[in-house]
Enzyme design. Structure first.
Site, mmCIF file in Angstrom:
data_model
loop_
_atom_site.group_PDB
_atom_site.id
_atom_site.type_symbol
_atom_site.label_atom_id
_atom_site.label_comp_id
_atom_site.label_asym_id
_atom_site.label_seq_id
_atom_site.Cartn_x
_atom_site.Cartn_y
_atom_site.Cartn_z
ATOM 1 N N LYS A 1 0.730 -1.343 -0.190
ATOM 2 C CA LYS A 1 0.274 -0.025 -0.256
ATOM 3 C C LYS A 1 0.962 0.783 -0.031
ATOM 4 O O LYS A 1 2.189 1.019 0.357
ATOM 5 C CB LYS A 1 -1.272 -0.271 1.532
ATOM 6 C CG LYS A 1 0.141 0.180 2.562
ATOM 7 C CD LYS A 1 -1.208 0.437 3.879
ATOM 8 C CE LYS A 1 -0.852 -0.046 4.876
ATOM 9 N NZ LYS A 1 -1.286 0.392 6.492
ATOM 10 N N ASP B 1 -3.238 -8.900 11.265
ATOM 11 C CA ASP B 1 -2.726 -7.502 12.006
ATOM 12 C C ASP B 1 -2.718 -8.101 12.906
ATOM 13 O O ASP B 1 -3.825 -8.479 13.694
ATOM 14 C CB ASP B 1 -3.777 -6.558 10.567
ATOM 15 C CG ASP B 1 -2.501 -4.850 10.334
ATOM 16 O OD1 ASP B 1 -1.648 -5.350 11.396
ATOM 17 O OD2 ASP B 1 -2.940 -4.270 9.880
#
Length: 313
Positions: free
Chosen positions: A193, A219
């Site tokens: 990203k 995550d």
């Protein structure tokens, strides 16, 4: 065996979790209270003797900052009440994203919090899935860094997903995803990203085989959910069968709930280090408790047993 009696207390922000931990341990949360002043100041107090006791204070330091301040005051009060040892149980360690100077003239909040906790008189810290492992080195006292893998792995196995792959929402999460992928013997995917600014994701691409896979994005936390929902939608567009997310700490600030409910995520697996907002739609969420893990490690620490065997990885 330890000769000092163990007592568990809770800050107001984590009372719900402390009660689960105490129940798992086979005891009850100790009696404490907080005197509040009209200007917002407050003063915690122990309503029973803790002289000579090993005191565990359970409090995650999620917003507001009062949770961190209350933890520090409880540590100080326990020290002044002649506790033998004071151990801070911080399931979610806030300010952990500030672990370095990533641009000029900014603070290193994680180090500052470590210094403040030590100045409060804490003897040991117990936490889970720090945003950055090196934060353990910010403390000059023992840190028990626990992992949610021992909770997530059995649940993931129970789903019995075929064509399973694990995905990292960004390059920084690749190490965590690689550990899961190797343990379960599943492929991994890395999402790359580019941020426009803090909490705002620009473009995103996937590295790895996506088409026809049941994917779980891993995550340590979900904050505004911008990254994880964008990754989920991107993976579905590239041909994934399904996309789930598993994150230890459900911070879920701002538009997080709306983003998750509007996204392609089929399920979001989290722990109870931070409570979900009961006023929001939580139908996509599965909450797994960390209480048994903390209760077991607390017993091991109190009785001077090793804890490394408690970890899957």
């Amino acid at each position: 065996m330890a000769i000092h009696k163990l007592k568990i207390f809770a800050g107001r922000g984590s009372r719900y979790l402390a009660e689960k931990i105490a129940r798992s341990y086979g005891t009850e949360v100790g009696d404490s209270s907080v005197l509040e002043f009209s200007d917002g100041e407050f003063q915690p107090a122990y309503n029973e003797s803790i002289r000579g006791c090993t005191v565990f204070v359970v409090q995650s330091t999620f917003p507001p900052t009062d949770n961190l301040m209350e933890l520090m005051l409880m540590i100080d009060a326990a020290r002044r009440a002649s506790a033998y040892k004071v151990i801070a149980v911080i399931p979610y360690f806030g300010w952990a994203r500030q672990d370095r100077k990533d641009r000029p003239r900014v603070s290193i909040g994680a180090k500052l919090v470590a210094n403040i906790l030590r100045a409060s008189g804490v003897d040991r810290v117990m936490t889970m899935d720090l945003h950055a492992d090196q934060i353990q080195g910010f403390f000059d006292i023992p840190v028990d860094h626990l992992y949610a893998s021992g909770i997530f792995i059995p649940y993931i196995n129970s789903l019995q997903l075929e064509d399973l792959s694990f995905a990292a929402p960004d390059m920084g999460g690749a190490k965590r995803v690689n550990a899961y992928a190797q343990y379960i013997n599943a492929p991994m995917i890395v999402s790359h990203k580019q941020r426009e600014k803090a909490n705002v994701v620009g473009t995103m691409t996937a590295i790895g085989e996506v088409e026809g896979r049941n994917i779980i994005i891993l995550d340590d936390m979900i904050d505004t959910a911008g990254t994880i929902t964008k990754a989920a939608d991107m993976l579905m567009e590239k041909g994934a069968k399904s996309v789930r997310a598993a994150a230890t700490h459900p911070v879920l600030s701002g538009p997080a709930y709306d983003r998750i409910n509007r996204s392609s995520l089929q399920e979001v697996i989290v722990t109870d280090t931070i409570p979900l907002d009961c006023e929001q739609d939580t139908s996509k969420f599965t909450v797994l408790s960390v209480a048994d893990v903390f209760a077991d490690v607390m017993e091991r620490v109190h009785n001077y047993k090793e804890i490394s065997s408690r970890f899957i990885f």
